[in-house]
Write an enzyme that holds these catalytic residues in place. Structure first.
Site, short mmCIF file in Angstrom:
data_model
loop_
_atom_site.label_atom_id
_atom_site.label_comp_id
_atom_site.label_asym_id
_atom_site.label_seq_id
_atom_site.Cartn_x
_atom_site.Cartn_y
_atom_site.Cartn_z
N SER A 127 -115.68 -44.75 -34.71
CA SER A 127 -115.83 -46.16 -34.31
C SER A 127 -117.03 -46.30 -33.39
CB SER A 127 -114.56 -46.59 -33.56
OG SER A 127 -114.79 -47.78 -32.86
N TYR A 157 -108.49 -45.25 -26.59
CA TYR A 157 -108.72 -45.27 -28.04
C TYR A 157 -110.09 -44.68 -28.35
CZ TYR A 157 -110.33 -46.99 -32.51
OH TYR A 157 -110.88 -47.07 -33.76
N LYS A 161 -111.43 -40.99 -30.35
CA LYS A 161 -112.44 -40.86 -31.41
C LYS A 161 -113.55 -39.91 -30.96
CE LYS A 161 -110.57 -43.64 -34.40
NZ LYS A 161 -110.07 -43.13 -35.70
#
Lengths: 678, 678
Positions: A127, A157, A161
């Site tokens: 992301s 989050y 990643k």
């Protein structure tokens, strides 16, 4: 076709499901692993419906190495596209451990299984969040954001990643045979153009467009726009919105790139974005255009952490992967609006539920509409139950296995591709003779040993519209199955309202020049709420029926049935298994444009339950179930009313037009079974 | 004492084991979880030996949440000190996935279990490695390294620590009730001053001192010094070496700090270092001083990644934790040298192996020394087997459970704290009367129902020196057990050479003013290699024995045994169960200074196996096993020779000095069982 599969973890999710479709469109075989913790199997059912093929699915948590390893044992996996993860920034600050567990431990477990199975090709769903706030560099040197921009994620989050990227990098550094594509997504939007797949956010959507979509259909009052005093053309922040189908295609491009490396390994990051920034107002206006009206909004204070501009520099992917986002924000808004209007609550539909009947391939679907409760199963797209005020009006098994038993008298099932009998299993079409399976003496009955009733249908696609459930099952019947020429695709479209179950059949030829089709439903109805139909009062539209020989093959003549009175009171001494003629005209291959005609009515004085049959079909078989002898059900436990074309029509020149389906044509018919109180 | 435990993951490892000792020294109760993948249970056995108490141990991989959760169910855990991890920088670049799996997934699993058990206090074993190359700041602004130094680990090992810190930080941010201490270690060196615990590197040591230690004992040829052209006083790089005991104490300080926060949470990092840098040459010279000679070294090229100076700024820990490293590099070198000389191959000893007999508390230890193979078990510190050239010379069970059965006739066991009989179980000491368990009629036999033979000994500490195995078991026998006054600590020290099993008993009073002690071994010997000892030729040093009454209690007189001939040929018609007198002098409480005297010899014409007994004790019980009747063994399957003090000595004024152990004194005795060919 190769026997190698691409494993897609999280393949039931928003981006995953779109990627599975693109993979299949590009000739890959796919197996999906998803724990369904934040997604729905309905997405998989719809994928199968769209791609018209079965896609192996495993409800597996990737953290369960043992179960995951079983997937690798069952399928030869040549590469992995890894989506499975929790993905909500806000939630990740509240339950970070779950994020690290799902995302990081999950990936480590997946990589353990990959490694032990010597699968070293992986496309990882990262992301742009890993870049963090790129305005920190002050001088705009990192806007648009290139892949070499230092990473500094600002929430758990994003950190998951980032950590996974590090792990993959370290693995590649330790073993340069690994092929690792890191795809950093910008802002995925839109939905599948079919309207069948899209984002299905639980709770209040965090993202602009899903929120706006809910405003548009009235689930939310108005959009909040967080600040209009940024330094953009309209004062709202700039983001890089990419259509989910473009994004999905980026995965195909990355996978192809890795495959083309042959024996060489690689670790490489690619931004997947359009390179074109849009402001919040730009997107707002685009969506309003799609909806066709101005939607309410309110400008509120800036949101902590928001920055002016996060636009991708997608040059590396454009150049190296030969991939470029092609769809516009307008396209995405149009597709999102279609998805939203057709599925206002995503995959969730009130009063619809399902369970595995014998696995995901054959689910039992339950619909409650007022007094009516209807169960349908994928196997044969069959009607398993119709309850009116709790009283069952069709006879069928409770157990999936029983439906596959030899003694099953076609309970509830869809009959096709060719219902009723074909004399000697033979016919001639375009000058060519065909021999079908002779599964009943000399003749072919209900298509043979592997008819629609023996197969699991794909889907269903379930929607709710205007107070009705719309339920579509699909089957692809191979060329040559039981001797029939040409591959066909058939759709069984159920409509369930408060008093009826409508069925519409559609069938198209996918290969070859012509075939023969005759579809119907073989439910055993009962209005007596008892084990035996005797005493039921029946009205038929006609007493005219086909004259048949000893093998129940038509002679070509019509005769009157002596038992037909008004009403008939069913009695075992007067059994029926006859094809009644609604009209003898040349109805053609698609009867759907004809008006529904009521051809049958049954009531019982004890229950006052009333059953009616309407159809566009020229005939119907009426059978009082005298041959039934199966688990839990004896003869005359129910009766069948099977609207269809004339029996063995293909072998009677004057009737043959009813059943010959030619390339480009559509076979169609309608039935409506009514269930009411007298 | 609180019933709350501190869980120490990786408690069998280098830093973990030292920390467990400090925890117990500071009054904490500890449970250890370790998967033993890179450590040895022997460290736990030695911890127990050092702290003189049982420490619950679980061979659990922290990634196994189910098993880990069981630990939390079995013990009330109030906090966790988390060491369990792989820790070799070089290895981490080769097998990074294992590092992420063990360290990161392991920690996530641990935190899942902590969270579900509402345990929110954790001290995490991090590393200065997280800082990476702090010389990157150019201006020495980060040397010595403060905790606020930005992290940028340069290898997968360091990244796992960095990631875990991030996870803990995110968890704290999501729930500020968590109390998280991050301890960043600099260079731990040294060993436990007892010489019983230290670093046990597998393969070639990566670190300076372990390598140097192996040079010192001849396992490695010479030390390589990587560069002497750095800008230090002697040209070699500067590091911050911290004694492992100081480091361990840092954990106690951090844990206390967290506990003192009461209901408030915290996330805080502390450097654990001395703040004082030492060059490679400084350390080299210190170790040479400890060894007492110059060790060979060679200066070679600089090593990639090495930098001039990595010294800690430990001020935060000094101030906040009230902790300061107190030991010097010289102390560490001295302790390391002791550990190394006493355990040249760490916990590995050739020809010694063990298995769980009934768990870790009772292991079966096997020693092979030339023709002799000896098995010892923790239960009763017993001799389970003595094989001479494969022929068994002691009779005992193969199964741990059998030893605990009532029918066990004291097979192989250590008898204590008081062997043989005490008349009526009564005695007087310092004017006070004591009543012991009357477990044999009116009398106390072999200490009662819970004698040494019924308990699992701690340890053993196993060493190999001058061709002999040295095996120390320890027991702490509580005040009041079976009625005996005072807590005692007893050590059973076995020495196994190629032809004998030596036993030395030591016993000390830990509480109270005085107690009585009489220890011996109750093995059943057999030189016949058969199920019955008859025909064995026995020589005794004496025919004088104690006169006993019908309850086998001495009358106070000595008499001659009529069966004693030269040699005696054992015969069931002439059973022995008599206490023979070696000498009647006043031997005192510690006989170990007296010469070993041969008191017994047995051979068998069939086997030519020869068994001898030497002892410093004044008497021995000779018993031909006529009362044996147990699983797999019948009467006269073996004979016992139990050197000891006089029976019931405490109740005979002239003998009492043999068995009264006073505060500050040591009970001592020696036995040597010889196993040879005639």
């Amino acid at each position: 076709m190769s026997d190698e599969y691409i494993l897609v973890t999280g393949g039931a999710g928003y981006i995953g499901s779109h990627t599975v479709i693109e993979l299949i469109n590009h000739g890959y075989k796919v197996v999906i692993a998803d724990n369904l913790s934040n997604s729905s199997y309905d997405a998989v059912a719809r994928i199968e419906f769209i791609v018209k093929q079965h896609v192996p699915f495993y409800k597996v948590d990737i953290r369960n190495e043992k179960e995951l390893n079983q997937v690798f044992s069952n399928h030869k996996i040549s590469g992995v596209i890894h989506f499975a993860a929790l993905k909500a920034v806000g939630e990740s600050t509240k339950i970070p451990l779950e994020y690290y567990d799902n995302n990081v431990s999950g990936t480590i477990a997946l990589l353990n299984v990959c490694k032990s199975n010597n699968v070293k090709t992986i496309v990882f769903s990262s992301s742009a969040t890993v870049y963090g706030d790129v305005t920190r560099f002050g001088d705009n040197s990192m806007i648009p954001i290139p892949e070499h921009c230092p990473m500094d994620p600002t929430n758990p989050y994003g950190r998951t990643k980032f950590v996974i990227e590090s792990i993959l990098k370290d693995i590649y550094d330790s073993d340069e045979l690994w092929k690792v594509a890191i795809l950093r997504y910008f802002n995925p939007i839109g939905a599948h153009p079919s309207g069948l797949l899209g984002e299905d956010p639980l709770g209040i959507p965090n993202n602009l467009l899903p929120y706006l979509a809910q405003v548009a259909i009235g689930r939310r009052e108005k959009l909040s726009i967080f600040g209009n005093d940024y330094n953009s053309h309209d004062g709202t922040p700039i983001r890089d919105y990419i259509h989910v189908v473009d994004l999905a295609k980026g995965h195909i491009a990355a996978l192809a790139y890795l495959k083309n490396l042959q024996s060489k390994g690689l670790y490489r990051e690619w931004n997947l974005g359009t390179g074109k920034g849009s402001t919040v107002f730009d997107v707002y206006h685009a969506f309003c255009r799609a909806v066709g009206k101005e939607l309410p909004y309110e400008v509120v204070a800036r949101r902590a952490g928001d920055v002016l501009d996060l636009t991708a520099k997608p040059d590396r992917a454009n150049k190296e992967l030969n991939w470029k986002a092609e769809l516009t924000v307008d396209d995405a808004c149009k597709d999102l609006w279609k998805w939203t209007t057709e599925n206002p609550y995503g995959f969730h539909i009130d009063n619809y539920s399902w369970e595995n009947f014998d696995g995901y391939n054959n689910r039992l679907h339950s619909f409650v509409n007022g007094p009516l409760k209807v169960n349908l199963a994928n196997h044969g797209a069959l009607i398993q139950k119709v309850l009116l005020d709790g009283v069952n009006m069709v006879k069928a098994y409770d157990n999936a296995a029983d439906f596959k038993d030899k003694s099953n008298p076609f309970f509830g099932t869809t009959v096709g591709r060719f219902a009723n009998r074909v004399a000697k299993g033979q016919f001639e079409l375009n000058g060519k003779k065909y021999q079908l399976t002779q599964n009943e003496g000399n003749n072919n009955l209900h298509a043979g040993f592997n008819g629609f009733d023996k197969q699991d249908f794909l889907g269903p696609v379930v929607k709710h519209k205007d107070g009705k459930f719309l339920v579509d099952f699909l089957i692809v019947d191979k060329d040559g199955n039981d001797g029939f020429p040409g591959e066909v695709e058939a759709i069984v479209h159920y409509t369930i309202d408060e008093s009826s179950v409508g069925i519409e059949y559609e069938c198209r030829l996918l290969s070859g020049e012509a075939t023969i089709v005759n579809m119907t439903n073989h439910s055993y109805f009962d209005v007596s709420d008892s084990a035996n139909i005797d005493g039921t009062e029946v009205k038929l539209v006609t007493d005219q029926m086909m004259e048949v020989d000893a093998e129940l093959i038509p002679t070509g003549k019509f005769v009157a049935n002596e038992y037909v009175t008004d009403p008939i009171v069913l009695d075992e001494k007067k059994p029926f298994d006859n094809c009644f003629i609604v009209d003898d005209d040349n109805c053609g291959i698609d009867t759907r444009a004809r008006p529904l005609k009521k051809v049958f009515e049954a009531t019982h004085p004890k229950t006052n339950n009333k059953f009616t049959v309407e159809t566009t079909e020229p005939a119907f078989q009426f059978y009082t179930g005298d041959g039934v002898n199966t688990k839990g059900f004896a003869k005359r436990c129910g009766f069948c009313v099977e609207p269809s074309r004339f029996i063995d029509a293909i072998n009677h020149e004057k009737w043959a037009n009813q059943v010959i389906l030619k390339k480009g044509e559509v076979y169609g018919s309608k039935i409506k079974y009514g269930f009411t109180k007298k």
